[in-house]
Scaffold this motif. Structure first.
Motif, PDB file in Angstrom:
ATOM      1  N   MET A   1       8.297 -10.287  18.064  1.00 27.97           N
ATOM      2  CA  MET A   1       7.051  -9.607  17.441  1.00 27.97           C
ATOM      3  C   MET A   1       6.152  -9.831  17.637  1.00 27.97           C
ATOM      4  SD  MET A   1       6.758 -10.010  13.186  1.00 27.97           S
ATOM      5  CE  MET A   1       8.847  -9.176  12.262  1.00 27.97           C
ATOM      6  N   ALA A   2       5.525  -8.691  17.841  1.00 29.53           N
ATOM      7  CA  ALA A   2       4.140  -8.167  18.322  1.00 29.53           C
ATOM      8  C   ALA A   2       3.020  -9.013  17.269  1.00 29.53           C
ATOM      9  CB  ALA A   2       3.415  -7.175  18.555  1.00 29.53           C
ATOM     10  N   ALA A   3       1.630  -9.642  17.567  1.00 30.72           N
ATOM     11  CA  ALA A   3       1.073  -9.832  16.699  1.00 30.72           C
ATOM     12  C   ALA A   3       0.310  -9.312  15.569  1.00 30.72           C
ATOM     13  CB  ALA A   3      -0.252 -10.388  17.464  1.00 30.72           C
ATOM     14  N   ALA A   4       0.207  -8.213  15.887  1.00 32.00           N
ATOM     15  CA  ALA A   4       0.468  -7.127  14.559  1.00 32.00           C
ATOM     16  C   ALA A   4       1.322  -6.933  13.402  1.00 32.00           C
ATOM     17  CB  ALA A   4       0.003  -5.629  15.468  1.00 32.00           C
ATOM     18  N   ASP A   5       2.862  -6.811  14.416  1.00 35.45           N
ATOM     19  CA  ASP A   5       3.842  -6.503  13.415  1.00 35.45           C
ATOM     20  C   ASP A   5       3.388  -7.577  12.222  1.00 35.45           C
ATOM     21  OD1 ASP A   5       4.501  -4.547  14.781  1.00 35.45           O
ATOM     22  OD2 ASP A   5       5.710  -5.402  16.036  1.00 35.45           O
ATOM     23  N   LYS A   6       3.712  -9.310  13.153  1.00 38.44           N
ATOM     24  CA  LYS A   6       3.760 -10.272  12.260  1.00 38.44           C
ATOM     25  C   LYS A   6       2.632 -10.089  11.201  1.00 38.44           C
ATOM     26  CE  LYS A   6       5.027 -13.371  15.616  1.00 38.44           C
ATOM     27  NZ  LYS A   6       4.862 -14.665  16.656  1.00 38.44           N
ATOM     28  N   VAL A   7       1.640  -9.770  11.696  1.00 43.29           N
ATOM     29  CA  VAL A   7       0.267  -9.102  10.290  1.00 43.29           C
ATOM     30  C   VAL A   7       0.518  -8.412   9.161  1.00 43.29           C
ATOM     31  CG1 VAL A   7      -2.339  -8.508   9.850  1.00 43.29           C
ATOM     32  CG2 VAL A   7      -1.975 -10.406  11.737  1.00 43.29           C
ATOM     33  N   ALA A   8       1.757  -7.278   9.732  1.00 46.10           N
ATOM     34  CA  ALA A   8       1.776  -6.480   8.453  1.00 46.10           C
ATOM     35  C   ALA A   8       2.832  -7.115   7.458  1.00 46.10           C
ATOM     36  CB  ALA A   8       2.752  -5.157   9.642  1.00 46.10           C
ATOM     37  N   ALA A   9       4.088  -7.837   8.507  1.00 46.99           N
ATOM     38  CA  ALA A   9       5.026  -8.636   7.455  1.00 46.99           C
ATOM     39  C   ALA A   9       4.100  -9.737   6.674  1.00 46.99           C
ATOM     40  CB  ALA A   9       6.103  -8.977   8.004  1.00 46.99           C
ATOM     41  N   ALA A  10       3.230 -10.263   7.253  1.00 47.11           N
ATOM     42  CA  ALA A  10       2.744 -11.633   6.027  1.00 47.11           C
ATOM     43  C   ALA A  10       2.131  -9.952   4.316  1.00 47.11           C
ATOM     44  CB  ALA A  10       1.380 -11.968   6.744  1.00 47.11           C
ATOM     45  N   LEU A  11       1.048  -9.148   5.527  1.00 46.21           N
ATOM     46  CA  LEU A  11       0.448  -8.542   3.947  1.00 46.21           C
ATOM     47  C   LEU A  11       1.652  -8.176   3.411  1.00 46.21           C
ATOM     48  CD1 LEU A  11      -3.052  -7.168   6.060  1.00 46.21           C
ATOM     49  CD2 LEU A  11      -2.595  -8.172   4.321  1.00 46.21           C
ATOM     50  N   ALA A  12       2.654  -7.418   3.872  1.00 46.70           N
ATOM     51  CA  ALA A  12       3.838  -6.571   3.220  1.00 46.70           C
ATOM     52  C   ALA A  12       4.741  -8.105   1.947  1.00 46.70           C
ATOM     53  CB  ALA A  12       4.592  -5.951   4.089  1.00 46.70           C
ATOM     54  N   LYS A  13       4.429  -8.821   2.183  1.00 43.99           N
ATOM     55  CA  LYS A  13       5.010  -9.881   2.600  1.00 43.99           C
ATOM     56  C   LYS A  13       3.977 -10.226   0.542  1.00 43.99           C
ATOM     57  CE  LYS A  13       7.265 -14.240   2.130  1.00 43.99           C
ATOM     58  NZ  LYS A  13       7.782 -15.500   2.979  1.00 43.99           N
ATOM     59  N   TYR A  14       2.668 -10.254   1.264  1.00 44.67           N
ATOM     60  CA  TYR A  14       2.106 -11.116   0.084  1.00 44.67           C
ATOM     61  C   TYR A  14       0.851 -10.351  -0.379  1.00 44.67           C
ATOM     62  CZ  TYR A  14       3.767 -15.578   2.220  1.00 44.67           C
ATOM     63  OH  TYR A  14       4.474 -16.475   2.325  1.00 44.67           O
ATOM     64  N   GLY A  15       0.402  -9.115   0.165  1.00 46.59           N
ATOM     65  CA  GLY A  15      -0.783  -8.623  -0.360  1.00 46.59           C
ATOM     66  C   GLY A  15       0.387  -7.298  -1.743  1.00 46.59           C
ATOM     67  N   ARG A  16       0.141  -6.123  -1.969  1.00 44.07           N
ATOM     68  CA  ARG A  16       0.256  -4.727  -2.834  1.00 44.07           C
ATOM     69  C   ARG A  16       0.241  -3.303  -2.442  1.00 44.07           C
ATOM     70  NH1 ARG A  16      -3.515  -8.217  -5.464  1.00 44.07           N
ATOM     71  NH2 ARG A  16      -4.903  -6.449  -6.603  1.00 44.07           N
ATOM     72  N   PRO A  17       0.510  -2.400  -2.766  1.00 48.77           N
ATOM     73  CA  PRO A  17       0.540  -1.432  -1.902  1.00 48.77           C
ATOM     74  C   PRO A  17      -0.802  -0.556  -2.460  1.00 48.77           C
ATOM     75  CG  PRO A  17       2.295  -1.871  -3.367  1.00 48.77           C
ATOM     76  CD  PRO A  17       1.985  -2.406  -3.464  1.00 48.77           C
ATOM     77  N   MET A  18      -1.262  -0.441  -1.966  1.00 50.51           N
ATOM     78  CA  MET A  18      -2.870   0.699  -2.127  1.00 50.51           C
ATOM     79  C   MET A  18      -3.098   1.538  -1.213  1.00 50.51           C
ATOM     80  SD  MET A  18      -4.889  -2.810  -1.196  1.00 50.51           S
ATOM     81  CE  MET A  18      -4.876  -4.667  -2.147  1.00 50.51           C
ATOM     82  N   THR A  19      -3.211   2.891  -2.346  1.00 48.67           N
ATOM     83  CA  THR A  19      -3.355   4.342  -0.912  1.00 48.67           C
ATOM     84  C   THR A  19      -5.127   4.225  -0.457  1.00 48.67           C
ATOM     85  OG1 THR A  19      -2.107   4.905  -2.734  1.00 48.67           O
ATOM     86  CG2 THR A  19      -3.340   6.635  -1.146  1.00 48.67           C
ATOM     87  N   LEU A  20      -5.356   4.340   0.861  1.00 49.22           N
ATOM     88  CA  LEU A  20      -6.445   4.341   1.391  1.00 49.22           C
ATOM     89  C   LEU A  20      -6.290   5.621   1.651  1.00 49.22           C
ATOM     90  CD1 LEU A  20      -8.704   3.018   2.968  1.00 49.22           C
ATOM     91  CD2 LEU A  20      -7.232   2.948   5.188  1.00 49.22           C
ATOM     92  N   SER A  21      -7.749   6.680   1.059  1.00 48.97           N
ATOM     93  CA  SER A  21      -7.764   7.378   1.805  1.00 48.97           C
ATOM     94  C   SER A  21      -9.401   8.371   2.260  1.00 48.97           C
ATOM     95  CB  SER A  21      -8.110   8.596   0.189  1.00 48.97           C
ATOM     96  OG  SER A  21      -7.083   7.996  -0.731  1.00 48.97           O
ATOM     97  N   CYS A  22      -9.259   9.190   3.323  1.00 50.74           N
ATOM     98  CA  CYS A  22     -11.014   9.662   3.861  1.00 50.74           C
ATOM     99  C   CYS A  22     -10.817  11.076   3.365  1.00 50.74           C
ATOM    100  CB  CYS A  22     -10.931   9.214   4.640  1.00 50.74           C
ATOM    101  SG  CYS A  22      -9.732   9.910   6.610  1.00 50.74           S
ATOM    102  N   LEU A  23     -12.260  11.146   3.204  1.00 49.48           N
ATOM    103  CA  LEU A  23     -12.307  12.696   2.661  1.00 49.48           C
ATOM    104  C   LEU A  23     -12.877  13.876   3.758  1.00 49.48           C
ATOM    105  CD1 LEU A  23     -14.214  12.539  -0.766  1.00 49.48           C
ATOM    106  CD2 LEU A  23     -12.275  13.071  -0.135  1.00 49.48           C
ATOM    107  N   ALA A  24     -12.745  14.677   3.894  1.00 52.34           N
ATOM    108  CA  ALA A  24     -13.214  15.395   5.324  1.00 52.34           C
ATOM    109  C   ALA A  24     -14.558  15.776   5.274  1.00 52.34           C
ATOM    110  CB  ALA A  24     -12.639  17.443   4.719  1.00 52.34           C
ATOM    111  N   SER A  25     -15.331  15.357   3.992  1.00 57.75           N
ATOM    112  CA  SER A  25     -16.762  15.058   4.195  1.00 57.75           C
ATOM    113  C   SER A  25     -17.070  13.940   5.509  1.00 57.75           C
ATOM    114  CB  SER A  25     -17.358  14.778   3.183  1.00 57.75           C
ATOM    115  OG  SER A  25     -16.452  13.605   1.670  1.00 57.75           O
ATOM    116  N   THR A  26     -16.356  13.057   5.668  1.00 60.13           N
ATOM    117  CA  THR A  26     -16.732  11.842   6.176  1.00 60.13           C
ATOM    118  C   THR A  26     -16.973  11.849   7.705  1.00 60.13           C
ATOM    119  OG1 THR A  26     -14.805  11.018   6.111  1.00 60.13           O
ATOM    120  CG2 THR A  26     -15.845  10.420   4.360  1.00 60.13           C
ATOM    121  N   GLY A  27     -16.068  13.725   8.273  1.00 60.00           N
ATOM    122  CA  GLY A  27     -16.495  13.557   9.264  1.00 60.00           C
ATOM    123  C   GLY A  27     -14.822  13.817  10.359  1.00 60.00           C
ATOM    124  N   ARG A  28     -14.084  12.962   9.163  1.00 62.29           N
ATOM    125  CA  ARG A  28     -12.571  13.749   9.973  1.00 62.29           C
ATOM    126  C   ARG A  28     -11.730  14.306   8.641  1.00 62.29           C
ATOM    127  NH1 ARG A  28     -12.108   7.380   9.399  1.00 62.29           N
ATOM    128  NH2 ARG A  28     -13.885   7.944   7.404  1.00 62.29           N
TER     129      ARG A  28
END
Length: 112
Positions: A1-28
């Motif tokens: 398992m790649a390191a990024a996948d291990k970090v994602a798995a740990a955060l899925a196990k110990y974290g909680r769902p969050m919604t990240l958003s960016c607005l068009a006004s940030t240049g994206r």
């Protein structure tokens, strides 16, 4: 398992769902993605510079935002909703790497 996948798995196990958003006004293009993350307050000795009482540090996986083609890394002004409370990034994310692979982002947020 790649390191990024291990970090994602740990955060899925110990974290909680969050919604990240960016607005068009940030240049994206406007975008949102659900991520798993861990939030914690700053310690008293970290209350320097732009950090004030009530600010939070949130760690999220890069794997989730990369898989969603989210226009990362997260930047100052982006928003994250945790348990129904909206927080705003106070600075660009601090990205954690293993070699050249982005593993996670640490966010300094205020609001809630």
């Amino acid at each position: 398992m790649a390191a990024a996948d291990k970090v994602a798995a740990a955060l899925a196990k110990y974290g909680r769902p969050m919604t990240l958003s960016c607005l068009a006004s940030t240049g994206r293009a406007a975008a949102s993605v659900v991520v798993n993350g861990v939030a914690q307050g700053f310690r008293p000795e970290e209350m320097t510079g732009d950090v004030i009482r009530g600010d939070q540090r949130i760690q999220i996986s890069n794997a989730e935002i990369a898989a969603a083609s989210w226009p990362g890394p997260p930047r100052k002004g982006d928003k994250i909703v945790v348990d129904g409370r909206a927080w705003v990034l106070r600075a660009d994310a601090e990205t954690k790497y293993l070699g050249t692979e982005a593993l996670a982002h640490v966010l300094h947020v205020r609001g809630g």
